[in-house]
Design a protein around this motif. Sequence first.
Motif, PDB file in Angstrom:
ATOM      1  N   PRO A 357       0.816  -1.224   0.000  1.00  0.00           N
ATOM      2  CA  PRO A 357       0.000   0.000   0.000  1.00  0.00           C
ATOM      3  C   PRO A 357       0.846   1.268   0.000  1.00  0.00           C
ATOM      4  O   PRO A 357       0.555   2.219  -0.725  1.00  0.00           O
ATOM      5  CB  PRO A 357      -0.806  -0.113   1.298  1.00  0.00           C
ATOM      6  CG  PRO A 357      -0.802  -1.554   1.635  1.00  0.00           C
ATOM      7  CD  PRO A 357       0.496  -2.084   1.144  1.00  0.00           C
ATOM      8  N   ILE A 388      -7.518   6.250  -2.286  1.00  0.00           N
ATOM      9  CA  ILE A 388      -6.157   5.731  -2.137  1.00  0.00           C
ATOM     10  C   ILE A 388      -5.698   5.913  -0.696  1.00  0.00           C
ATOM     11  O   ILE A 388      -5.230   4.968  -0.059  1.00  0.00           O
ATOM     12  CB  ILE A 388      -5.160   6.442  -3.087  1.00  0.00           C
ATOM     13  CG1 ILE A 388      -5.611   6.330  -4.536  1.00  0.00           C
ATOM     14  CG2 ILE A 388      -3.769   5.843  -2.931  1.00  0.00           C
ATOM     15  CD1 ILE A 388      -4.757   7.132  -5.506  1.00  0.00           C
ATOM     16  N   ARG A 390      -7.379   6.258   1.946  1.00  0.00           N
ATOM     17  CA  ARG A 390      -8.171   5.435   2.861  1.00  0.00           C
ATOM     18  C   ARG A 390      -7.655   3.993   2.885  1.00  0.00           C
ATOM     19  O   ARG A 390      -7.662   3.331   3.914  1.00  0.00           O
ATOM     20  CB  ARG A 390      -9.617   5.460   2.366  1.00  0.00           C
ATOM     21  CG  ARG A 390     -10.622   4.722   3.189  1.00  0.00           C
ATOM     22  CD  ARG A 390     -12.014   4.926   2.609  1.00  0.00           C
ATOM     23  NE  ARG A 390     -12.172   4.339   1.290  1.00  0.00           N
ATOM     24  CZ  ARG A 390     -12.379   3.037   1.073  1.00  0.00           C
ATOM     25  NH1 ARG A 390     -12.469   2.208   2.084  1.00  0.00           N
ATOM     26  NH2 ARG A 390     -12.500   2.569  -0.157  1.00  0.00           N
ATOM     27  N   ARG A 391      -7.199   3.531   1.721  1.00  0.00           N
ATOM     28  CA  ARG A 391      -6.752   2.144   1.664  1.00  0.00           C
ATOM     29  C   ARG A 391      -5.288   1.980   2.071  1.00  0.00           C
ATOM     30  O   ARG A 391      -4.807   0.869   2.218  1.00  0.00           O
ATOM     31  CB  ARG A 391      -6.996   1.585   0.274  1.00  0.00           C
ATOM     32  CG  ARG A 391      -8.456   1.227   0.092  1.00  0.00           C
ATOM     33  CD  ARG A 391      -8.745   0.965  -1.340  1.00  0.00           C
ATOM     34  NE  ARG A 391      -9.877   0.061  -1.486  1.00  0.00           N
ATOM     35  CZ  ARG A 391     -10.319  -0.355  -2.666  1.00  0.00           C
ATOM     36  NH1 ARG A 391      -9.710   0.020  -3.752  1.00  0.00           N
ATOM     37  NH2 ARG A 391     -11.351  -1.159  -2.751  1.00  0.00           N
ATOM     38  N   ILE A 392      -4.581   3.069   2.221  1.00  0.00           N
ATOM     39  CA  ILE A 392      -3.213   2.978   2.752  1.00  0.00           C
ATOM     40  C   ILE A 392      -3.278   3.000   4.271  1.00  0.00           C
ATOM     41  O   ILE A 392      -2.668   2.185   4.953  1.00  0.00           O
ATOM     42  CB  ILE A 392      -2.338   4.165   2.282  1.00  0.00           C
ATOM     43  CG1 ILE A 392      -2.188   4.178   0.770  1.00  0.00           C
ATOM     44  CG2 ILE A 392      -0.959   4.088   2.937  1.00  0.00           C
ATOM     45  CD1 ILE A 392      -1.399   5.368   0.240  1.00  0.00           C
ATOM     46  N   GLY A 394      -3.570   2.614   7.962  1.00  0.00           N
ATOM     47  CA  GLY A 394      -3.840   1.492   8.855  1.00  0.00           C
ATOM     48  C   GLY A 394      -3.493   0.139   8.270  1.00  0.00           C
ATOM     49  O   GLY A 394      -3.527  -0.862   8.960  1.00  0.00           O
ATOM     50  N   ASN A 395      -3.165   0.078   6.983  1.00  0.00           N
ATOM     51  CA  ASN A 395      -2.919  -1.222   6.364  1.00  0.00           C
ATOM     52  C   ASN A 395      -1.450  -1.497   6.103  1.00  0.00           C
ATOM     53  O   ASN A 395      -1.114  -2.422   5.381  1.00  0.00           O
ATOM     54  CB  ASN A 395      -3.692  -1.321   5.040  1.00  0.00           C
ATOM     55  CG  ASN A 395      -5.189  -1.384   5.274  1.00  0.00           C
ATOM     56  OD1 ASN A 395      -5.639  -1.676   6.387  1.00  0.00           O
ATOM     57  ND2 ASN A 395      -5.959  -1.098   4.259  1.00  0.00           N
ATOM     58  N   THR A 396      -0.580  -0.689   6.665  1.00  0.00           N
ATOM     59  CA  THR A 396       0.840  -0.837   6.337  1.00  0.00           C
ATOM     60  C   THR A 396       1.640  -1.383   7.527  1.00  0.00           C
ATOM     61  O   THR A 396       1.119  -1.517   8.623  1.00  0.00           O
ATOM     62  CB  THR A 396       1.432   0.524   5.938  1.00  0.00           C
ATOM     63  OG1 THR A 396       1.176   1.457   6.979  1.00  0.00           O
ATOM     64  CG2 THR A 396       0.819   1.023   4.648  1.00  0.00           C
TER      65      THR A 396
ATOM     66  N   LYS B  73      -6.645  -2.216  14.339  1.00  0.00           N
ATOM     67  CA  LYS B  73      -6.381  -2.183  12.900  1.00  0.00           C
ATOM     68  C   LYS B  73      -6.495  -3.597  12.358  1.00  0.00           C
ATOM     69  O   LYS B  73      -6.409  -4.560  13.101  1.00  0.00           O
ATOM     70  CB  LYS B  73      -4.952  -1.732  12.643  1.00  0.00           C
ATOM     71  CG  LYS B  73      -4.666  -0.284  12.880  1.00  0.00           C
ATOM     72  CD  LYS B  73      -3.273  -0.026  12.339  1.00  0.00           C
ATOM     73  CE  LYS B  73      -2.613   1.151  12.988  1.00  0.00           C
ATOM     74  NZ  LYS B  73      -1.211   1.242  12.578  1.00  0.00           N
ATOM     75  N   PHE B 106      -3.180  -1.942  -5.618  1.00  0.00           N
ATOM     76  CA  PHE B 106      -1.820  -1.410  -5.459  1.00  0.00           C
ATOM     77  C   PHE B 106      -0.804  -2.310  -6.145  1.00  0.00           C
ATOM     78  O   PHE B 106       0.120  -1.849  -6.808  1.00  0.00           O
ATOM     79  CB  PHE B 106      -1.465  -1.274  -3.978  1.00  0.00           C
ATOM     80  CG  PHE B 106      -2.179  -0.135  -3.292  1.00  0.00           C
ATOM     81  CD1 PHE B 106      -2.224   1.124  -3.867  1.00  0.00           C
ATOM     82  CD2 PHE B 106      -2.794  -0.323  -2.058  1.00  0.00           C
ATOM     83  CE1 PHE B 106      -2.877   2.176  -3.232  1.00  0.00           C
ATOM     84  CE2 PHE B 106      -3.453   0.726  -1.422  1.00  0.00           C
ATOM     85  CZ  PHE B 106      -3.491   1.979  -2.011  1.00  0.00           C
TER      86      PHE B 106
END
Lengths: 448, 366
Positions: A357, A388, A390-392, A394-396, B73, B106
């Motif tokens: 992400p 974009i 929003r999808r990065i 918390g997901n990294t 999360k 992605f």
Amino acid sequence: MKLLLENAHVEGIRYYEAYRKTGGYRALEKALKMTPEELVEEVKKSGLRGRGGAGFPTGLKWSFLAKPEGVPRHLVVNADESEPGTFKDRYLMEFLPHLFIEGMIISSFALGSNVSYVYIRGEYAWIPDILEQAIAEAKANGWLGKNILGTGFDCEIYVHRGAGAYICGEETALIESLEGKRGNPRIKPPFPAIQGVWMRPTVVNNVETIAAVVPIINMGGEEYGKIGVGRSTGTKLMSACGNLKRPGVYEIPFDLSVEEFIFGDEWCQGIANGKKLKACIPGGSSVPILPANLLLKTAKGETRYMNYESLSDGGFQTGSMLGSGGFIVLDEDQCVVRHTMTLAHFYMHESCGQCSPCREGTGWMYRVLKNIENGKGKMEDIYLLWDIQRRIEGNTICPLGDAAAWPVAAAIRHFRDEFEWHVLNPEESQTRNFGLAHYANPLEVVSA
Amino acid sequence: MAEVQNIKVTIDNITVEVPMGTTILEAARKVGGEVAPPTMCYYSHLKGSGGKCRTCLVEVSKGSEKDPRPMPKLVASCRTGAMDGMEVKSMTSEKVIDARNGVTEFLLLNHPLDCPVCDQAGECHLQDLSYENGTEATRTTFERRTFEPEDIGPNIQLHMNRCIMCFRCVFAAEQLTDYREHGILDRGEHARISTCISKSLDHDFIGNVIDVCPVGALTDKTFRFKQRVWFTKPMDAHCACTKCSGEVRLWMRGDEVYRVTARKDEWGEVAIASNGKPGWICNECRFEKKKASDWVIEGPSNISRHSVISQGHYNKTVHEPQIGLLAEVIGKQPIMKMDIHDVSDVNKPNVHLSQIDGPAHSEDFK
Ligand SMILES: Cc1cc2nc3c(=O)[nH]c(=O)nc-3n(C[C@H](O)[C@H](O)[C@H](O)COP(=O)(O)O)c2cc1C
Ligand code: SF4
Ligand code: SF4
Ligand code: FES
């Protein structure tokens, strides 16, 4: 009230003699007569919160440090300071190196670290010399080295130069880099307190956090805890920059209002060139940008103060964060789209590239922003940007992903009309800026 | 030895019992079917792998019996330990599905759409992922990152354009060979796999990087462009090899051996060989023994992984959940990811390949 920069202007304070004359190393003398547990207790009582950005209570962090029998522990000080807008650690290390080193020795004693490190960003090329000089002086005077003041406590401090990567400020990337590897953040758990440098228990703290240990020990944790407001205790260094009359590093009390800080004579003295305040990022580039009206007053219409709680009042909807204290001010001539694009470029450039992400998303956001800025954007692009980020978030693996997402989210949240104006006026937006619009107007509707 | 305690984990409302220390992902694989999150970087035989691609994100709605708080999360299931009483949502969580769709987008952002000329097509995990979680059209209008293909040794070619930076090949080289000569250079979207100054990878076991690569970034030069994988017939075979287990999968057409790979399990990972260890194979077996007579052929491979390789004959398709499906997951029965029955036009339409005795002969194909 100044706790850190009190003596910053004393002649020769960078050197041992002058520092000692102003009462330097008294805290260390006092600390060495206490037990490590008592010291941790003092720091806990002080309510000190990490100054590196996240604001995690330092005493609590110290108490999490694992203490397995026979395994060395380490203190690592994070002097990577690469967050755009932040330059307060540099000031501390450059002008008050002994204060910092004294803080490090006390903290090392409290944590049982016989070998401690300063990880300093590569671009601060001249500072390691200053620190090493201070370390040598401290050693020559018996404050560092073997059997300090006859207590049997040994301590060495090494300064490690980074190669200039923002990501190496993230604590586990810093540890990897310190070990001589590629600066990729580790996947947590395990946390550094259990397995840090060379898989040994490690505490990573910011430079300012460690320096603050000196006044805490000098005055006692309880006294220190009484300074400030609520859970923001002590004082904070702010590095103010942007369109200010008097940018610089300031030590602020936590009950200072944002308005006073920007416009007060003692502080930044207002916006440069007689312009108006448009927006501000109060805590380093990663925290949400706020328009002037939300900056000076909270959504409830209350005065906003320069402390952890007040700046984050309203959450990300209408608030921001104190972060690392990098206070970036934008005047009416600044373009928020361009500004956001610049930040997006920074995060794209600094992403380590480990997780999809962040590696892919940061560059994508930058390119979309660049199109909008250059008059080639479409309305959908604004939605796309939102999607974009929003999808990065918390997901990294590490918070750099969040740090890249938040500025974009906040810019769209508060300055959407400016983005739309760029899209609708592709030509005009190339020749002039959107300007102030209503951002500086007092808030009409009080919304939660 | 201390007895390992068993814990109970509930994933998508299905409870499994696993030993303490199992990751959420391994527990989910035990449930099987679509409950198991897709994985692009985790590889159970490679230490340190996982955590990077973020396709395996799941929602932990209950932390454990002791600490029932949900995790704030989504977490990477491949690197998060399961706890007793933990409740996890994988395909039943909208948040997870959305994040997975996001990660897919992605990963495809800079991935060339060159499946028609890519050797991995048909056995590519990214293809599978995008069938399941991708959208029909791309939302990017920007030029993709490009690199020149690079020969990294006599037998392996690197197409960096297709790489998804899963780090598996780096771990494989590190853990299977004496020393590694390739790694990751640069950072962010410029990060790339490289041998630095065109060194060659030629250690005995380096060929396994081809097997661990989930996409067509590392390909076998002895096989390149010779066949589409779905036109070849996978056969299990072995030979007496002094370096490795010698247990391989031959990809044949007629009597010709087109390619030799390790045997894979249903998750696309190298299967455990009869000696109980992961069945990595050596370069000699992989690149040099290209005659049917080099091998003792055991019979057609059972392709349990969803794949076009099974050519429309999904007799043992996706691993079915071993535990009965609950209401929530009914209707989400394991599906065939690629429905390409048409391809079997090329084959004798009425004969199931696994029914053909011995290696398929060229006359088995039109
Ligand atoms: C991308 C990234 C960069 C960071 N850079 C710094 C930095 O330059 N200096 C710093 O003190 N903390 C930085 N941090 C925060 C550290 O990870 C860590 O939380 C901090 O050093 C802890 O110290 P503290 O508790 O004293 O604040 C960074 C975090 C991230 C995610
Ligand atoms: S979030 Fe970005 S910087 Fe952090 S580990 Fe992932 S790719 Fe690297
Ligand atoms: S070359 Fe293949 S195995 Fe290696 S990092 Fe790229 S995608 Fe992963
Ligand atoms: S498989 Fe778990 S993050 Fe890649």
